[in-house]
Design a protein around this motif. Structure first.
Motif, PDB file in Angstrom:
ATOM      1  N   GLU A  11      27.838   3.591   1.192  1.00  0.00           N
ATOM      2  CA  GLU A  11      26.553   2.945   0.933  1.00  0.00           C
ATOM      3  C   GLU A  11      25.974   2.307   2.194  1.00  0.00           C
ATOM      4  OE1 GLU A  11      27.240   1.783  -3.771  1.00  0.00           O
ATOM      5  OE2 GLU A  11      27.775   0.329  -2.224  1.00  0.00           O
ATOM      6  N   ARG A  12      26.837   1.756   3.020  1.00  0.00           N
ATOM      7  CA  ARG A  12      26.355   1.073   4.218  1.00  0.00           C
ATOM      8  C   ARG A  12      26.187   2.000   5.412  1.00  0.00           C
ATOM      9  NH1 ARG A  12      29.587  -4.643   3.634  1.00  0.00           N
ATOM     10  NH2 ARG A  12      28.532  -5.218   1.709  1.00  0.00           N
ATOM     11  N   MET A  13      27.039   3.001   5.494  1.00  0.00           N
ATOM     12  CA  MET A  13      27.011   3.918   6.635  1.00  0.00           C
ATOM     13  C   MET A  13      27.212   5.359   6.156  1.00  0.00           C
ATOM     14  SD  MET A  13      29.279   1.742   9.371  1.00  0.00           S
ATOM     15  CE  MET A  13      28.758   2.723  10.769  1.00  0.00           C
ATOM     16  N   PRO A  14      26.216   5.936   5.494  1.00  0.00           N
ATOM     17  CA  PRO A  14      26.380   7.291   4.954  1.00  0.00           C
ATOM     18  C   PRO A  14      26.647   8.344   6.029  1.00  0.00           C
ATOM     19  CG  PRO A  14      24.116   6.524   4.710  1.00  0.00           C
ATOM     20  CD  PRO A  14      24.915   5.373   5.206  1.00  0.00           C
ATOM     21  N   GLU A  15      26.299   8.017   7.270  1.00  0.00           N
ATOM     22  CA  GLU A  15      26.611   8.963   8.341  1.00  0.00           C
ATOM     23  C   GLU A  15      28.106   8.981   8.662  1.00  0.00           C
ATOM     24  OE1 GLU A  15      25.849   5.009  10.284  1.00  0.00           O
ATOM     25  OE2 GLU A  15      24.838   6.149   8.712  1.00  0.00           O
ATOM     26  N   LEU A  16      28.809   7.934   8.275  1.00  0.00           N
ATOM     27  CA  LEU A  16      30.259   7.854   8.487  1.00  0.00           C
ATOM     28  C   LEU A  16      31.013   8.528   7.344  1.00  0.00           C
ATOM     29  CD1 LEU A  16      32.581   6.734  10.227  1.00  0.00           C
ATOM     30  CD2 LEU A  16      32.428   4.629   8.894  1.00  0.00           C
ATOM     31  N   ILE A  17      30.624   8.224   6.105  1.00  0.00           N
ATOM     32  CA  ILE A  17      31.226   8.851   4.926  1.00  0.00           C
ATOM     33  C   ILE A  17      30.091   9.454   4.103  1.00  0.00           C
ATOM     34  CG2 ILE A  17      32.497   8.460   2.788  1.00  0.00           C
ATOM     35  CD1 ILE A  17      34.113   6.369   4.167  1.00  0.00           C
ATOM     36  N   ALA A  57      28.295  11.931   1.156  1.00  0.00           N
ATOM     37  CA  ALA A  57      28.495  12.029  -0.297  1.00  0.00           C
ATOM     38  C   ALA A  57      29.618  13.010  -0.608  1.00  0.00           C
ATOM     39  CB  ALA A  57      27.197  12.446  -0.972  1.00  0.00           C
ATOM     40  N   SER A  58      29.672  14.116   0.097  1.00  0.00           N
ATOM     41  CA  SER A  58      30.749  15.078  -0.157  1.00  0.00           C
ATOM     42  C   SER A  58      32.106  14.505   0.253  1.00  0.00           C
ATOM     43  CB  SER A  58      30.480  16.413   0.533  1.00  0.00           C
ATOM     44  OG  SER A  58      30.366  16.242   1.924  1.00  0.00           O
ATOM     45  N   LEU A  63      31.515   4.069 -10.658  1.00  0.00           N
ATOM     46  CA  LEU A  63      30.596   3.664  -9.586  1.00  0.00           C
ATOM     47  C   LEU A  63      30.383   4.807  -8.589  1.00  0.00           C
ATOM     48  CD1 LEU A  63      31.938   0.051  -8.912  1.00  0.00           C
ATOM     49  CD2 LEU A  63      29.796   0.686 -10.060  1.00  0.00           C
ATOM     50  N   VAL A  64      31.447   5.511  -8.269  1.00  0.00           N
ATOM     51  CA  VAL A  64      31.343   6.654  -7.356  1.00  0.00           C
ATOM     52  C   VAL A  64      30.473   7.739  -7.983  1.00  0.00           C
ATOM     53  CG1 VAL A  64      32.644   8.559  -6.325  1.00  0.00           C
ATOM     54  CG2 VAL A  64      33.474   6.216  -6.086  1.00  0.00           C
ATOM     55  N   ALA A  65      30.694   8.026  -9.256  1.00  0.00           N
ATOM     56  CA  ALA A  65      29.900   9.046  -9.942  1.00  0.00           C
ATOM     57  C   ALA A  65      28.420   8.687  -9.923  1.00  0.00           C
ATOM     58  CB  ALA A  65      30.393   9.225 -11.377  1.00  0.00           C
ATOM     59  N   SER A  66      28.121   7.413 -10.127  1.00  0.00           N
ATOM     60  CA  SER A  66      26.732   6.954 -10.101  1.00  0.00           C
ATOM     61  C   SER A  66      26.129   7.127  -8.705  1.00  0.00           C
ATOM     62  CB  SER A  66      26.675   5.494 -10.539  1.00  0.00           C
ATOM     63  OG  SER A  66      25.371   5.010 -10.475  1.00  0.00           O
ATOM     64  N   ALA A  67      26.898   6.756  -7.680  1.00  0.00           N
ATOM     65  CA  ALA A  67      26.405   6.894  -6.308  1.00  0.00           C
ATOM     66  C   ALA A  67      26.199   8.358  -5.940  1.00  0.00           C
ATOM     67  CB  ALA A  67      27.381   6.236  -5.331  1.00  0.00           C
ATOM     68  N   LEU A  68      27.112   9.207  -6.375  1.00  0.00           N
ATOM     69  CA  LEU A  68      26.977  10.634  -6.069  1.00  0.00           C
ATOM     70  C   LEU A  68      25.794  11.246  -6.797  1.00  0.00           C
ATOM     71  CD1 LEU A  68      30.710  11.795  -6.056  1.00  0.00           C
ATOM     72  CD2 LEU A  68      29.196  11.445  -4.090  1.00  0.00           C
ATOM     73  N   GLY A  89      22.407  13.587  -5.677  1.00  0.00           N
ATOM     74  CA  GLY A  89      22.266  14.934  -6.214  1.00  0.00           C
ATOM     75  C   GLY A  89      23.593  15.645  -6.426  1.00  0.00           C
ATOM     76  N   LEU A  90      24.694  14.987  -6.123  1.00  0.00           N
ATOM     77  CA  LEU A  90      26.011  15.579  -6.351  1.00  0.00           C
ATOM     78  C   LEU A  90      26.601  15.071  -7.646  1.00  0.00           C
ATOM     79  CD1 LEU A  90      27.720  15.334  -2.844  1.00  0.00           C
ATOM     80  CD2 LEU A  90      26.765  17.358  -3.916  1.00  0.00           C
ATOM     81  N   GLU A  91      27.439  15.899  -8.244  1.00  0.00           N
ATOM     82  CA  GLU A  91      28.147  15.476  -9.442  1.00  0.00           C
ATOM     83  C   GLU A  91      29.576  15.120  -9.065  1.00  0.00           C
ATOM     84  OE1 GLU A  91      28.027  17.897 -12.929  1.00  0.00           O
ATOM     85  OE2 GLU A  91      26.011  18.588 -12.451  1.00  0.00           O
ATOM     86  N   CYS A  92      30.117  14.160  -9.761  1.00  0.00           N
ATOM     87  CA  CYS A  92      31.521  13.794  -9.578  1.00  0.00           C
ATOM     88  C   CYS A  92      32.281  14.373 -10.758  1.00  0.00           C
ATOM     89  CB  CYS A  92      31.684  12.280  -9.510  1.00  0.00           C
ATOM     90  SG  CYS A  92      33.375  11.772  -9.178  1.00  0.00           S
TER      91      CYS A  92
END
Length: 110
Positions: free
Chosen positions: A6-12, A14-15, A55-60, A64-67
C-alpha cells in the motif's frame, strides 16, 4: 507485505502480494501438519491469517487482481484429508517412509 504494498507498490506489486499470500497459506498448512498435536491452539492464528487474507483480497481486487488463496480450516483439514490430531502426522509418516526406503537402498547397495 500488505502495508508495504500500500505504501510502496513499486517495491511489492499486486502480483507479488498475491504470491506472498499464497506462500503464507502453504507455510501455515505445513507448520500445522508438522505440529498437529497442538490441535485447537491453531484457531487464533487461523482467524488472524483469515482476516489478513481478506484484507489482501480486498487490496488485490482494487488493482483488478483476484486472490484465489483459500486457507483451509482445521476442520476442513481433518475431514477432507483424513488428518487426525494426536496421531502421527502425515509429514512424519512420509518422512518415515523416505527413511525406510533410504535404509533399504543402503542395505541393497552394500
Amino acid at each position: 507485505a500488505l502495508t508495504l504494498h500500500e505504501r510502496m507498490p513499486e517495491l511489492i506489486s499486486a502480483s507479488d502480494l498475491a504470491a506472498i499470500a499464497e506462500q503464507a497459506v502453504e507455510e501455515f498448512d505445513a507448520v500445522r501438519w508438522a505440529h498437529d498435536g497442538w490441535g485447537g491452539r491453531w484457531m487464533l492464528a487461523e482467524e488472524e491469517l483469515l482476516q489478513d487474507l481478506e484484507l489482501v483480497a480486498s487490496a488485490l481486487q482494487e488493482t483488478g487482481l483476484e486472490c484465489n488463496v483459500k486457507l483451509r480450516t482445521l476442520l476442513e483439514l481433518r475431514t477432507k484429508s483424513g488428518w487426525q490430531f494426536g496421531k502421527r502426522s502425515l509429514f512424519a509418516k512420509v518422512r518415515g517412509r523416505v527413511s525406510h526406503r533410504m535404509r533399504k537402498q543402503t542395505v541393497a547397495s552394500e
